[in-house]
Design a protein around this motif. Structure first.
Motif, mmCIF file in Angstrom:
data_model
loop_
_atom_site.group_PDB
_atom_site.id
_atom_site.type_symbol
_atom_site.label_atom_id
_atom_site.label_comp_id
_atom_site.label_asym_id
_atom_site.label_seq_id
_atom_site.Cartn_x
_atom_site.Cartn_y
_atom_site.Cartn_z
ATOM 1 N N ALA A 1 0.836 -1.201 0.000
ATOM 2 C CA ALA A 1 0.000 0.000 0.000
ATOM 3 C C ALA A 1 0.869 1.250 0.000
ATOM 4 N N ALA A 2 1.951 1.242 0.806
ATOM 5 C CA ALA A 2 2.807 2.426 0.875
ATOM 6 C C ALA A 2 3.441 2.714 -0.484
ATOM 7 N N VAL A 3 4.046 1.682 -1.103
ATOM 8 C CA VAL A 3 4.710 1.887 -2.399
ATOM 9 C C VAL A 3 3.688 2.191 -3.492
ATOM 10 N N GLY A 4 2.556 1.456 -3.470
ATOM 11 C CA GLY A 4 1.528 1.672 -4.485
ATOM 12 C C GLY A 4 0.986 3.089 -4.452
ATOM 13 N N LEU A 5 0.716 3.588 -3.242
ATOM 14 C CA LEU A 5 0.174 4.943 -3.150
ATOM 15 C C LEU A 5 1.238 5.974 -3.514
ATOM 16 N N GLY A 6 2.522 5.664 -3.225
ATOM 17 C CA GLY A 6 3.599 6.544 -3.698
ATOM 18 C C GLY A 6 3.608 6.630 -5.208
ATOM 19 N N ILE A 7 3.412 5.477 -5.864
ATOM 20 C CA ILE A 7 3.361 5.465 -7.331
ATOM 21 C C ILE A 7 2.159 6.274 -7.820
ATOM 22 N N VAL A 8 1.009 6.118 -7.133
ATOM 23 C CA VAL A 8 -0.185 6.865 -7.551
ATOM 24 C C VAL A 8 0.071 8.365 -7.494
ATOM 25 N N ILE A 9 0.726 8.815 -6.403
ATOM 26 C CA ILE A 9 0.982 10.252 -6.263
ATOM 27 C C ILE A 9 1.947 10.728 -7.343
ATOM 28 N N ALA A 10 3.008 9.932 -7.597
ATOM 29 C CA ALA A 10 3.959 10.311 -8.641
ATOM 30 C C ALA A 10 3.277 10.369 -10.001
ATOM 31 N N MET A 11 2.384 9.392 -10.245
ATOM 32 C CA MET A 11 1.647 9.341 -11.503
ATOM 33 C C MET A 11 0.732 10.547 -11.655
ATOM 34 N N PHE A 12 0.068 10.911 -10.542
ATOM 35 C CA PHE A 12 -0.862 12.038 -10.612
ATOM 36 C C PHE A 12 -0.117 13.343 -10.861
ATOM 37 N N LYS A 13 1.116 13.446 -10.304
ATOM 38 C CA LYS A 13 1.916 14.657 -10.534
ATOM 39 C C LYS A 13 2.270 14.793 -12.003
ATOM 40 N N ASN A 14 2.557 13.667 -12.663
ATOM 41 C CA ASN A 14 2.995 13.720 -14.050
ATOM 42 C C ASN A 14 1.845 13.827 -15.029
ATOM 43 N N LYS A 15 0.771 13.086 -14.789
ATOM 44 C CA LYS A 15 -0.270 12.955 -15.801
ATOM 45 C C LYS A 15 -1.597 13.577 -15.405
ATOM 46 N N GLU A 16 -1.760 13.970 -14.142
ATOM 47 C CA GLU A 16 -3.020 14.567 -13.672
ATOM 48 C C GLU A 16 -4.210 13.655 -13.925
ATOM 49 N N THR A 17 -4.028 12.353 -13.753
ATOM 50 C CA THR A 17 -5.145 11.446 -13.980
ATOM 51 C C THR A 17 -5.033 10.246 -13.057
ATOM 52 N N MET A 18 -6.188 9.597 -12.799
ATOM 53 C CA MET A 18 -6.178 8.347 -12.048
ATOM 54 C C MET A 18 -6.613 7.183 -12.917
ATOM 55 N N ASN A 19 -6.768 7.471 -14.212
ATOM 56 C CA ASN A 19 -7.263 6.463 -15.139
ATOM 57 C C ASN A 19 -6.088 5.676 -15.698
ATOM 58 N N ILE A 20 -6.093 4.350 -15.462
ATOM 59 C CA ILE A 20 -4.936 3.571 -15.885
ATOM 60 C C ILE A 20 -4.853 3.426 -17.395
ATOM 61 N N ASN A 21 -5.972 3.637 -18.104
ATOM 62 C CA ASN A 21 -5.911 3.501 -19.560
ATOM 63 C C ASN A 21 -5.095 4.614 -20.208
ATOM 64 N N GLU A 22 -4.892 5.719 -19.460
ATOM 65 C CA GLU A 22 -4.098 6.812 -20.024
ATOM 66 C C GLU A 22 -2.612 6.637 -19.727
ATOM 67 N N ILE A 23 -2.271 5.672 -18.903
ATOM 68 C CA ILE A 23 -0.867 5.411 -18.601
ATOM 69 C C ILE A 23 -0.405 4.296 -19.523
ATOM 70 N N ASP A 24 -0.026 4.659 -20.762
ATOM 71 C CA ASP A 24 0.285 3.607 -21.731
ATOM 72 C C ASP A 24 1.616 3.841 -22.415
ATOM 73 N N LEU A 25 2.520 4.550 -21.709
ATOM 74 C CA LEU A 25 3.804 4.893 -22.313
ATOM 75 C C LEU A 25 4.596 3.642 -22.686
ATOM 76 N N MET A 26 4.530 2.606 -21.841
ATOM 77 C CA MET A 26 5.311 1.396 -22.091
ATOM 78 C C MET A 26 4.485 0.308 -22.743
ATOM 79 N N LYS A 27 3.292 0.674 -23.219
ATOM 80 C CA LYS A 27 2.419 -0.324 -23.831
ATOM 81 C C LYS A 27 2.794 -0.487 -25.296
ATOM 82 N N TRP A 28 2.836 -1.692 -25.735
ATOM 83 C CA TRP A 28 3.256 -1.956 -27.101
ATOM 84 C C TRP A 28 2.146 -1.661 -28.088
#
Lengths: 100, 174
Positions: free
Chosen positions: A73-100
């Motif tokens: 939970a600690a690491v996961g929520l850290g990732i969520v906060i870092a993600m929100f800082k970069n992308k301003e979203t909580m939607n995982i479908n928009e996090i597709d930088l490493m998706k083929w």
């Protein structure tokens, strides 16, 4: 009479609800919560067998599972906060930088 | 009889709140229902004579992890996510897979149902002389000392990792 079978069925149902949550939701917070649900299901399994066999091992390992859940939970929520800082979203479908 | 009633009450609360956790639009509501599920699971632990674990469940899960979730929800804006589509495109296939999973597990459990009944001679007299916390503590600090230490290192790594992830990048690093 409540048997171990009852507890195992409850645990299986709870685990499946967690799996459905992870697979169908797009909100990352709810996905993390579903993972917590699955860990709880595992704990019920461990403690049911600990009670059935009258051994304390299952309970000790349930404590380890809770430890891992807290770390996750600690690491996961850290990732969520870092993600929100970069992308301003909580939607995982928009996090597709490493998706083929 | 009382045991059966308590089991069904706690199981019903746990399952219904778990379903509500994954169907709510508002994340705060999901977190509240997750709390209900965690409390119900603590009750299940009590019916299994694991009093220490029930306490740990309430203190660590509800008091620690759930509060952490609520803090993060508070930190990041949630208004926009509420109006977006909640389920992704693969939800039909996901439901199908999950249905297969639960049928498979239930079938396996049902087939092996009789193997849970151990011969009575194997089980030592039910109520141990010492308390549950004492038993768990003895197990934790003697037989499972090494896993215990590894778990503490894991927690340390998680703390450092969370801080490293969440801290602001300085201009020198970029």
């Amino acid at each position: 009479m409540v048997t171990t079978f009852h507890y195992l069925l409850l645990s299986a149902a709870l685990f499946t609800i967690g799996v459905i949550g992870v697979l169908t939701r797009r909100n990352i917070m709810i996905i993390l919560m579903s993972i917590e649900l699955m860990m709880n299901a595992v704990n019920i399994n461990l403690i049911a067998f600990s009670d059935r066999l009258q051994q304390v091992t299952g309970q000790v390992f349930a404590i380890f599972v809770i430890t891992v859940a807290a770390a996750e939970a600690a690491v996961g929520l850290g990732i969520v906060i870092a993600m929100f800082k970069n992308k301003e979203t909580m939607n995982i479908n928009e996090i597709d930088l490493m998706k083929w | 009889m009382l045991e059966l009633v308590l089991f069904y009450i706690f199981a019903a609360i746990a399952l219904i709140s778990a379903i509500l956790v994954i169907t709510q639009h508002n994340v705060v509501h999901s977190a509240a229902f997750l709390g209900a599920t965690l409390f119900a699971v603590a009750g299940i632990f009590l019916t299994l004579h694991a009093e220490f674990l029930a306490g740990v469940q309430v203190i660590v899960y509800v008091g620690g992890i759930l509060v952490l979730f609520v803090f993060v929800i508070m930190l990041i804006a949630v208004e926009r996510a509420e109006h977006e589509r909640q389920y992704n495109r693969q939800w039909t296939i996901a439901l199908l897979t999950s249905a297969i999973l639960i049928i498979e597990i239930a079938y396996g459990l049902y087939q092996g149902k009789n193997s849970f009944v151990l011969p009575p001679a194997v089980i030592p007299p039910a109520v141990p002389a010492t308390g549950n916390s004492e038993l768990v503590g003895t197990g934790l600090y003697t037989t499972y000392l090494l896993p215990f230490e590894i778990a503490s290192i894991l927690l340390l790594v998680a703390i450092v990792g969370a801080v490293a992830l969440a801290k602001k990048r300085t201009s020198a690093e970029e």
